[in-house]
Scaffold this motif. Structure first.
Motif, PDB file in Angstrom:
ATOM      1  N   VAL A   1      60.742 -18.860 141.777  1.00 30.90           N
ATOM      2  CA  VAL A   1      60.245 -17.844 142.706  1.00 30.90           C
ATOM      3  C   VAL A   1      58.749 -17.660 142.475  1.00 30.90           C
ATOM      4  CG1 VAL A   1      60.397 -15.430 143.447  1.00 30.90           C
ATOM      5  CG2 VAL A   1      62.469 -16.635 142.705  1.00 30.90           C
ATOM      6  N   VAL A   2      57.990 -17.779 143.558  1.00 33.61           N
ATOM      7  CA  VAL A   2      56.550 -17.502 143.531  1.00 33.61           C
ATOM      8  C   VAL A   2      56.325 -16.344 144.497  1.00 33.61           C
ATOM      9  CG1 VAL A   2      54.255 -18.395 144.074  1.00 33.61           C
ATOM     10  CG2 VAL A   2      55.947 -19.886 142.981  1.00 33.61           C
ATOM     11  N   PRO A   3      55.631 -15.288 144.059  1.00 33.47           N
ATOM     12  CA  PRO A   3      55.358 -14.179 144.981  1.00 33.47           C
ATOM     13  C   PRO A   3      54.685 -14.676 146.259  1.00 33.47           C
ATOM     14  CG  PRO A   3      54.690 -13.583 142.753  1.00 33.47           C
ATOM     15  CD  PRO A   3      55.037 -15.046 142.735  1.00 33.47           C
ATOM     16  N   ASP A   4      55.077 -14.108 147.383  1.00 26.76           N
ATOM     17  CA  ASP A   4      54.539 -14.529 148.685  1.00 26.76           C
ATOM     18  C   ASP A   4      53.015 -14.589 148.687  1.00 26.76           C
ATOM     19  OD1 ASP A   4      57.103 -14.703 149.706  1.00 26.76           O
ATOM     20  OD2 ASP A   4      57.029 -12.742 150.683  1.00 26.76           O
ATOM     21  N   GLU A   5      52.373 -13.599 148.096  1.00 26.02           N
ATOM     22  CA  GLU A   5      50.913 -13.523 148.105  1.00 26.02           C
ATOM     23  C   GLU A   5      50.259 -14.633 147.293  1.00 26.02           C
ATOM     24  OE1 GLU A   5      52.972 -11.089 147.191  1.00 26.02           O
ATOM     25  OE2 GLU A   5      52.695  -9.442 148.582  1.00 26.02           O
ATOM     26  N   ALA A   6      51.041 -15.297 146.415  1.00 27.08           N
ATOM     27  CA  ALA A   6      50.499 -16.349 145.555  1.00 27.08           C
ATOM     28  C   ALA A   6      50.871 -17.744 146.038  1.00 27.08           C
ATOM     29  CB  ALA A   6      50.985 -16.144 144.122  1.00 27.08           C
ATOM     30  N   GLU A   7      51.644 -17.849 147.113  1.00 27.49           N
ATOM     31  CA  GLU A   7      52.047 -19.157 147.625  1.00 27.49           C
ATOM     32  C   GLU A   7      50.840 -19.940 148.127  1.00 27.49           C
ATOM     33  OE1 GLU A   7      55.186 -18.887 150.487  1.00 27.49           O
ATOM     34  OE2 GLU A   7      56.618 -18.153 149.000  1.00 27.49           O
ATOM     35  N   GLY A   8      50.928 -21.254 148.005  1.00 28.41           N
ATOM     36  CA  GLY A   8      49.865 -22.124 148.489  1.00 28.41           C
ATOM     37  C   GLY A   8      48.657 -22.212 147.577  1.00 28.41           C
ATOM     38  N   GLN A   9      48.778 -21.673 146.362  1.00 26.67           N
ATOM     39  CA  GLN A   9      47.665 -21.677 145.419  1.00 26.67           C
ATOM     40  C   GLN A   9      47.936 -22.540 144.193  1.00 26.67           C
ATOM     41  OE1 GLN A   9      46.535 -17.602 144.548  1.00 26.67           O
ATOM     42  NE2 GLN A   9      46.992 -16.972 146.634  1.00 26.67           N
ATOM     43  N   GLY A  10      49.021 -23.313 144.228  1.00 27.81           N
ATOM     44  CA  GLY A  10      49.348 -24.182 143.099  1.00 27.81           C
ATOM     45  C   GLY A  10      50.068 -23.483 141.965  1.00 27.81           C
ATOM     46  N   VAL A  11      50.470 -22.240 142.182  1.00 26.63           N
ATOM     47  CA  VAL A  11      51.124 -21.460 141.128  1.00 26.63           C
ATOM     48  C   VAL A  11      52.445 -22.105 140.718  1.00 26.63           C
ATOM     49  CG1 VAL A  11      52.211 -19.227 140.598  1.00 26.63           C
ATOM     50  CG2 VAL A  11      49.997 -19.302 141.760  1.00 26.63           C
ATOM     51  N   GLY A  12      53.253 -22.493 141.704  1.00 28.37           N
ATOM     52  CA  GLY A  12      54.544 -23.095 141.401  1.00 28.37           C
ATOM     53  C   GLY A  12      54.408 -24.373 140.595  1.00 28.37           C
ATOM     54  N   GLY A  13      53.454 -25.199 140.957  1.00 24.28           N
ATOM     55  CA  GLY A  13      53.217 -26.435 140.224  1.00 24.28           C
ATOM     56  C   GLY A  13      52.801 -26.184 138.790  1.00 24.28           C
ATOM     57  N   ARG A  14      51.906 -25.225 138.584  1.00 24.18           N
ATOM     58  CA  ARG A  14      51.475 -24.882 137.220  1.00 24.18           C
ATOM     59  C   ARG A  14      52.643 -24.334 136.412  1.00 24.18           C
ATOM     60  NH1 ARG A  14      47.090 -22.754 140.017  1.00 24.18           N
ATOM     61  NH2 ARG A  14      47.639 -20.616 139.474  1.00 24.18           N
ATOM     62  N   LEU A  15      53.474 -23.505 137.052  1.00 28.46           N
ATOM     63  CA  LEU A  15      54.639 -22.931 136.381  1.00 28.46           C
ATOM     64  C   LEU A  15      55.590 -24.033 135.917  1.00 28.46           C
ATOM     65  CD1 LEU A  15      56.581 -20.581 135.647  1.00 28.46           C
ATOM     66  CD2 LEU A  15      57.375 -20.671 138.021  1.00 28.46           C
ATOM     67  N   ILE A  16      55.932 -24.939 136.815  1.00 29.70           N
ATOM     68  CA  ILE A  16      56.891 -25.987 136.472  1.00 29.70           C
ATOM     69  C   ILE A  16      56.285 -26.972 135.471  1.00 29.70           C
ATOM     70  CG2 ILE A  16      58.330 -27.852 137.365  1.00 29.70           C
ATOM     71  CD1 ILE A  16      59.221 -24.866 137.963  1.00 29.70           C
ATOM     72  N   ALA A  17      55.017 -27.281 135.609  1.00 25.91           N
ATOM     73  CA  ALA A  17      54.367 -28.168 134.632  1.00 25.91           C
ATOM     74  C   ALA A  17      54.470 -27.571 133.230  1.00 25.91           C
ATOM     75  CB  ALA A  17      52.908 -28.401 135.010  1.00 25.91           C
ATOM     76  N   GLY A  18      54.212 -26.280 133.112  1.00 27.56           N
ATOM     77  CA  GLY A  18      54.309 -25.621 131.808  1.00 27.56           C
ATOM     78  C   GLY A  18      55.732 -25.574 131.284  1.00 27.56           C
ATOM     79  N   ALA A  19      56.677 -25.299 132.167  1.00 30.27           N
ATOM     80  CA  ALA A  19      58.086 -25.242 131.767  1.00 30.27           C
ATOM     81  C   ALA A  19      58.574 -26.613 131.311  1.00 30.27           C
ATOM     82  CB  ALA A  19      58.938 -24.718 132.927  1.00 30.27           C
ATOM     83  N   LEU A  20      58.185 -27.664 132.031  1.00 27.87           N
ATOM     84  CA  LEU A  20      58.601 -29.007 131.650  1.00 27.87           C
ATOM     85  C   LEU A  20      57.937 -29.459 130.355  1.00 27.87           C
ATOM     86  CD1 LEU A  20      58.678 -30.747 135.140  1.00 27.87           C
ATOM     87  CD2 LEU A  20      60.639 -29.970 133.771  1.00 27.87           C
ATOM     88  N   ALA A  21      56.699 -29.056 130.134  1.00 28.17           N
ATOM     89  CA  ALA A  21      56.028 -29.375 128.868  1.00 28.17           C
ATOM     90  C   ALA A  21      56.777 -28.731 127.708  1.00 28.17           C
ATOM     91  CB  ALA A  21      54.573 -28.911 128.906  1.00 28.17           C
ATOM     92  N   ASP A  22      57.238 -27.513 127.909  1.00 22.60           N
ATOM     93  CA  ASP A  22      58.007 -26.829 126.870  1.00 22.60           C
ATOM     94  C   ASP A  22      59.332 -27.551 126.632  1.00 22.60           C
ATOM     95  OD1 ASP A  22      58.233 -24.105 125.263  1.00 22.60           O
ATOM     96  OD2 ASP A  22      60.191 -24.466 126.215  1.00 22.60           O
ATOM     97  N   ALA A  23      60.006 -27.931 127.710  1.00 23.33           N
ATOM     98  CA  ALA A  23      61.278 -28.649 127.588  1.00 23.33           C
ATOM     99  C   ALA A  23      61.085 -29.960 126.829  1.00 23.33           C
ATOM    100  CB  ALA A  23      61.873 -28.902 128.971  1.00 23.33           C
ATOM    101  N   ARG A  24      60.013 -30.686 127.149  1.00 26.40           N
ATOM    102  CA  ARG A  24      59.731 -31.948 126.457  1.00 26.40           C
ATOM    103  C   ARG A  24      59.484 -31.698 124.975  1.00 26.40           C
ATOM    104  NH1 ARG A  24      57.025 -37.084 128.279  1.00 26.40           N
ATOM    105  NH2 ARG A  24      57.444 -36.116 130.265  1.00 26.40           N
ATOM    106  N   ALA A  25      58.688 -30.689 124.657  1.00 28.45           N
ATOM    107  CA  ALA A  25      58.382 -30.385 123.262  1.00 28.45           C
ATOM    108  C   ALA A  25      59.638 -30.027 122.472  1.00 28.45           C
ATOM    109  CB  ALA A  25      57.363 -29.243 123.192  1.00 28.45           C
ATOM    110  N   ARG A  26      60.611 -29.456 123.136  1.00 26.33           N
ATOM    111  CA  ARG A  26      61.864 -29.055 122.482  1.00 26.33           C
ATOM    112  C   ARG A  26      62.922 -30.158 122.533  1.00 26.33           C
ATOM    113  NH1 ARG A  26      62.642 -23.311 125.320  1.00 26.33           N
ATOM    114  NH2 ARG A  26      64.762 -23.591 124.557  1.00 26.33           N
ATOM    115  N   GLY A  27      62.604 -31.281 123.162  1.00 24.07           N
ATOM    116  CA  GLY A  27      63.535 -32.391 123.237  1.00 24.07           C
ATOM    117  C   GLY A  27      64.717 -32.159 124.163  1.00 24.07           C
ATOM    118  N   LEU A  28      64.500 -31.322 125.201  1.00 29.59           N
ATOM    119  CA  LEU A  28      65.579 -30.996 126.126  1.00 29.59           C
ATOM    120  C   LEU A  28      65.622 -31.948 127.310  1.00 29.59           C
ATOM    121  CD1 LEU A  28      65.125 -27.111 126.217  1.00 29.59           C
ATOM    122  CD2 LEU A  28      66.859 -28.402 124.955  1.00 29.59           C
TER     123      LEU A  28
END
Length: 88
Positions: A38-65
């Motif tokens: 979920v990205v707040p409507d006011e923040a859509e189209g600003q790359g927020v979702g991509g940054r969020l998922i990139a960070g989440a996936l980096a964490d998953a990789r670091a944890r070996g998930l």
């Protein structure tokens, strides 16, 4: 701003001026399933979702998930970014 893992709420968060963007997940053993993003409507189209998922996936990789993209946004991100597609 950094992506953080809110363990208690089982979601990754990225603060925005309009409130947090979130990527909810479930963990079972060595697998993390992303259930929705979920990205707040006011923040859509600003790359927020991509940054969020990139960070989440980096964490998953670091944890070996292994990643299960039950969320369509995460699935699409993995298709567009082959460098992280191996997590799924």
């Amino acid at each position: 701003m950094d992506v953080t893992d809110n363990h208690g709420e089982r979601r990754f968060e990225l603060p925005t001026d309009a409130g947090p963007a979130i990527a909810a997940y479930e963990i079972d053993g060595d697998t993390i399933t992303f259930t929705h993003t979920v990205v707040p409507d006011e923040a859509e189209g600003q790359g927020v979702g991509g940054r969020l998922i990139a960070g989440a996936l980096a964490d998953a990789r670091a944890r070996g998930l292994k990643v299960v993209p039950a969320c369509s946004f995460v699935a699409a991100y993995l298709k567009r970014h082959p460098e992280v597609a191996t997590l799924a």
